[in-house]
Design a protein around this motif. Sequence first.
Motif, PDB file in Angstrom:
ATOM      1  N   GLY A  59       6.993  -0.280   8.010  1.00 34.75           N
ATOM      2  CA  GLY A  59       8.602  -0.617   7.896  1.00 34.75           C
ATOM      3  C   GLY A  59       9.185  -0.934   6.431  1.00 34.75           C
ATOM      4  O   GLY A  59      10.066  -1.685   6.481  1.00 34.75           O
ATOM      5  N   LYS A  60       8.732   0.028   5.372  1.00 38.89           N
ATOM      6  CA  LYS A  60       9.148  -0.517   4.118  1.00 38.89           C
ATOM      7  C   LYS A  60      10.789  -0.309   4.229  1.00 38.89           C
ATOM      8  O   LYS A  60      11.390  -0.886   3.498  1.00 38.89           O
ATOM      9  CB  LYS A  60       8.563   0.491   3.203  1.00 38.89           C
ATOM     10  CG  LYS A  60       7.147   0.077   2.825  1.00 38.89           C
ATOM     11  CD  LYS A  60       6.620   1.260   1.952  1.00 38.89           C
ATOM     12  CE  LYS A  60       5.047   0.590   2.031  1.00 38.89           C
ATOM     13  NZ  LYS A  60       4.293   1.927   1.186  1.00 38.89           N
ATOM     14  N   ASP A  61      11.374   0.932   4.964  1.00 39.30           N
ATOM     15  CA  ASP A  61      12.681   1.012   4.867  1.00 39.30           C
ATOM     16  C   ASP A  61      13.425   0.747   3.531  1.00 39.30           C
ATOM     17  O   ASP A  61      14.397   0.179   3.301  1.00 39.30           O
ATOM     18  CB  ASP A  61      13.505  -0.141   5.832  1.00 39.30           C
ATOM     19  CG  ASP A  61      13.041  -0.026   7.395  1.00 39.30           C
ATOM     20  OD1 ASP A  61      12.761   1.117   7.649  1.00 39.30           O
ATOM     21  OD2 ASP A  61      12.831  -1.034   7.916  1.00 39.30           O
ATOM     22  N   LEU A  62      12.933   1.756   2.499  1.00 34.99           N
ATOM     23  CA  LEU A  62      13.347   1.588   1.248  1.00 34.99           C
ATOM     24  C   LEU A  62      14.629   2.183   0.975  1.00 34.99           C
ATOM     25  O   LEU A  62      15.422   1.712   0.063  1.00 34.99           O
ATOM     26  CB  LEU A  62      12.255   2.639   0.253  1.00 34.99           C
ATOM     27  CG  LEU A  62      10.712   2.225   0.395  1.00 34.99           C
ATOM     28  CD1 LEU A  62       9.901   3.028  -0.541  1.00 34.99           C
ATOM     29  CD2 LEU A  62      10.802   0.899  -0.183  1.00 34.99           C
ATOM     30  N   PRO A  92      17.053  -3.506  -6.993  1.00 35.55           N
ATOM     31  CA  PRO A  92      15.518  -3.378  -7.505  1.00 35.55           C
ATOM     32  C   PRO A  92      14.657  -4.239  -6.602  1.00 35.55           C
ATOM     33  O   PRO A  92      15.098  -5.273  -6.382  1.00 35.55           O
ATOM     34  CB  PRO A  92      15.527  -3.890  -9.118  1.00 35.55           C
ATOM     35  CG  PRO A  92      17.021  -3.704  -9.428  1.00 35.55           C
ATOM     36  CD  PRO A  92      17.796  -4.031  -8.281  1.00 35.55           C
ATOM     37  N   TYR A  93      13.382  -3.582  -6.436  1.00 37.01           N
ATOM     38  CA  TYR A  93      12.542  -4.333  -5.605  1.00 37.01           C
ATOM     39  C   TYR A  93      11.216  -4.071  -6.345  1.00 37.01           C
ATOM     40  O   TYR A  93      10.981  -3.172  -7.141  1.00 37.01           O
ATOM     41  CB  TYR A  93      12.314  -3.728  -3.961  1.00 37.01           C
ATOM     42  CG  TYR A  93      12.157  -2.235  -4.057  1.00 37.01           C
ATOM     43  CD1 TYR A  93      10.553  -1.982  -4.004  1.00 37.01           C
ATOM     44  CD2 TYR A  93      13.234  -1.493  -3.958  1.00 37.01           C
ATOM     45  CE1 TYR A  93      10.346  -0.270  -3.954  1.00 37.01           C
ATOM     46  CE2 TYR A  93      12.851   0.006  -3.803  1.00 37.01           C
ATOM     47  CZ  TYR A  93      11.342   0.152  -3.616  1.00 37.01           C
ATOM     48  OH  TYR A  93      11.169   1.706  -3.752  1.00 37.01           O
ATOM     49  N   HIS A  94      10.229  -5.157  -5.903  1.00 35.37           N
ATOM     50  CA  HIS A  94       8.883  -5.407  -6.556  1.00 35.37           C
ATOM     51  C   HIS A  94       7.784  -5.476  -5.421  1.00 35.37           C
ATOM     52  O   HIS A  94       8.276  -5.937  -4.497  1.00 35.37           O
ATOM     53  CB  HIS A  94       9.111  -6.442  -7.385  1.00 35.37           C
ATOM     54  CG  HIS A  94       9.957  -6.376  -8.384  1.00 35.37           C
ATOM     55  ND1 HIS A  94       9.730  -5.812  -9.853  1.00 35.37           N
ATOM     56  CD2 HIS A  94      11.479  -6.816  -8.496  1.00 35.37           C
ATOM     57  CE1 HIS A  94      10.871  -6.083 -10.447  1.00 35.37           C
ATOM     58  NE2 HIS A  94      11.871  -6.549  -9.582  1.00 35.37           N
ATOM     59  N   LEU A  95       6.780  -5.235  -5.831  1.00 38.91           N
ATOM     60  CA  LEU A  95       5.353  -5.457  -4.936  1.00 38.91           C
ATOM     61  C   LEU A  95       5.237  -4.674  -3.605  1.00 38.91           C
ATOM     62  O   LEU A  95       4.904  -5.061  -2.764  1.00 38.91           O
ATOM     63  CB  LEU A  95       5.254  -6.845  -4.664  1.00 38.91           C
ATOM     64  CG  LEU A  95       5.265  -8.009  -5.886  1.00 38.91           C
ATOM     65  CD1 LEU A  95       4.643  -9.308  -5.458  1.00 38.91           C
ATOM     66  CD2 LEU A  95       4.291  -7.140  -7.116  1.00 38.91           C
ATOM     67  N   ILE A  96       5.959  -3.595  -3.685  1.00 37.66           N
ATOM     68  CA  ILE A  96       5.944  -2.393  -2.696  1.00 37.66           C
ATOM     69  C   ILE A  96       5.391  -1.191  -3.387  1.00 37.66           C
ATOM     70  O   ILE A  96       5.736  -1.082  -4.515  1.00 37.66           O
ATOM     71  CB  ILE A  96       7.590  -2.152  -2.150  1.00 37.66           C
ATOM     72  CG1 ILE A  96       7.941  -3.546  -1.400  1.00 37.66           C
ATOM     73  CG2 ILE A  96       7.340  -1.030  -1.119  1.00 37.66           C
ATOM     74  CD1 ILE A  96       9.340  -3.162  -0.786  1.00 37.66           C
ATOM     75  N   ASP A  97       4.353  -0.594  -2.586  1.00 37.45           N
ATOM     76  CA  ASP A  97       3.562   0.497  -3.338  1.00 37.45           C
ATOM     77  C   ASP A  97       3.103   0.456  -4.427  1.00 37.45           C
ATOM     78  O   ASP A  97       3.133   1.047  -5.607  1.00 37.45           O
ATOM     79  CB  ASP A  97       4.461   1.751  -3.360  1.00 37.45           C
ATOM     80  CG  ASP A  97       5.215   2.231  -1.978  1.00 37.45           C
ATOM     81  OD1 ASP A  97       4.381   2.143  -1.109  1.00 37.45           O
ATOM     82  OD2 ASP A  97       6.325   2.909  -1.948  1.00 37.45           O
ATOM     83  N   TYR A 145       0.611  -1.333  -0.030  1.00 32.05           N
ATOM     84  CA  TYR A 145      -0.051  -0.135   0.097  1.00 32.05           C
ATOM     85  C   TYR A 145       1.071   1.253  -0.099  1.00 32.05           C
ATOM     86  O   TYR A 145       1.849   1.457   0.824  1.00 32.05           O
ATOM     87  CB  TYR A 145      -0.966   0.096   1.277  1.00 32.05           C
ATOM     88  CG  TYR A 145      -1.810  -1.221   1.437  1.00 32.05           C
ATOM     89  CD1 TYR A 145      -2.861  -1.238   0.478  1.00 32.05           C
ATOM     90  CD2 TYR A 145      -1.796  -2.215   2.229  1.00 32.05           C
ATOM     91  CE1 TYR A 145      -3.965  -2.102   0.281  1.00 32.05           C
ATOM     92  CE2 TYR A 145      -2.571  -3.227   2.182  1.00 32.05           C
ATOM     93  CZ  TYR A 145      -3.803  -3.162   1.098  1.00 32.05           C
ATOM     94  OH  TYR A 145      -4.779  -4.250   1.352  1.00 32.05           O
ATOM     95  N   ARG A 146       0.681   2.012  -0.918  1.00 30.46           N
ATOM     96  CA  ARG A 146       1.125   3.632  -0.839  1.00 30.46           C
ATOM     97  C   ARG A 146       0.648   4.373   0.286  1.00 30.46           C
ATOM     98  O   ARG A 146      -0.386   4.147   0.885  1.00 30.46           O
ATOM     99  CB  ARG A 146       0.755   4.244  -2.181  1.00 30.46           C
ATOM    100  CG  ARG A 146       1.560   3.768  -3.434  1.00 30.46           C
ATOM    101  CD  ARG A 146       1.446   4.324  -4.601  1.00 30.46           C
ATOM    102  NE  ARG A 146      -0.266   4.162  -5.291  1.00 30.46           N
ATOM    103  CZ  ARG A 146      -0.316   2.968  -6.328  1.00 30.46           C
ATOM    104  NH1 ARG A 146       0.815   2.578  -6.466  1.00 30.46           N
ATOM    105  NH2 ARG A 146      -1.416   2.941  -6.745  1.00 30.46           N
TER     106      ARG A 146
END
Length: 318
Positions: free
Chosen positions: A82-85, A92-97, A74-75
Motif C-alpha cells: 500500500g505505498k500509494d505513492l 518528498p518522501y524517504h525510506l520507500i523502495d 522493498y522495491r
Amino acid sequence: MKDKIFNIDVHSPAPLPEPEVIDIPSIRAALRDGSIDLVCVMGPTASGKTKYAVALAREIGDAEIISADSRQVYRGMTIGTGKDLSEYGEIPYHLIDICEAGEKYDIYQYQKDFENAYRDIRSRGRNAILCGGSGLYIEAATCGYSLPDVPADPALRASLEKESTEDLIARLASLKPLHNSTDYDTRKRLIRALEIEIFRQTHPVRHSTFLPKNTYYIGTLVSREERNAKIDARLDARLKEGMVDEVRALLDSGIPAENLIYYGLEYKFVTRYLLGELTFDEMRVGLATAIHQFAKRQMTWLRGMERDGVKIHWTKVK
C-alpha cells in the motif's frame, strides 16, 4: 519497555481514546523554536495516515516525510504494501523502495537509515514528519533505543521456523531473562530475538547510540468497525489492481516463496494461494482476518506507548 500481546481477541475492542483538534500553528511555531524537532503521524492500517501526513506537510511547510513501514522499503512490493505513492504529490518522501525484494531488512538498519534521512532533512532547514504503522520502527526512530547489530542468518531462521512457538520461547528463556513478552509478541520477532541471542554466544555485538527526538506524536483515529470496513474494501481494490500478479512476478523473478511468506500478510497469503495451498476464497477471507488482527495489534502497541508515558494527540481523519 512494555508488555505486548501475542494472541489478541479481535472481538473485544478496547475503548477508543478521545479525539482532539490538532493545532497546526502551534506545531509550526514549536518546530521553529526547537521545542519539537520531529512530528510523527501514526495509527493502525487503513486509518488514513499517509493522506493526513501529506496534508500536514503542506500545512506546516518545508516538510518531508520519512516512512516508518517495515515492508515499504522493498522495491517491487508496491500494491501489497500500500505505498500509494501518488498520494505524496510534490511532498518528498524517504525510506520507500530502498532495497530489493527478497532481502532481509531489520530494525537496526532501519534505525540507521532513519537517522541519515532525518539529519539530511534537518541540515537543509526543512521539517521532518515520520509516518507509519510499525510501532517498533517508530520507537526505534524516536526513542533512541540501543539496538544490536546482528546480521540475518537465513539458515538458522529456516531451522527455527520448524519449531513450535512454545519451544522457541523456552529456548529464548534459556539464553536471557524474559521480563515481558516484547521479544515474542509475534513469531517473527521471537525468531529474531533468538537469532540475536544465539549470535551473542560467540560474537561481540555492537549497539546503536542515536539520541531520542523531541517528537510530537499524532495518532489517526478510526473506529474498529470503520477500520475493518476500510480494510476489506482496500483489500478487494488491491486484488483488482493486480496484487496477485505482483506476487507472481516476484516469484518468477527468483525470490524464494519462503522469503515472501516471511514478509507476512498479503505476501504470505497470496504466495500460499499461488502455491496451491489455498483457494482464492480461502486466501481472501484468511487475509482479511489477518489484517484485522494486525490492525488491532498496531493499536494495542500504540496504546502501550501511551501507558509508557508517550503523549499521543489522537485526531479523527476525514
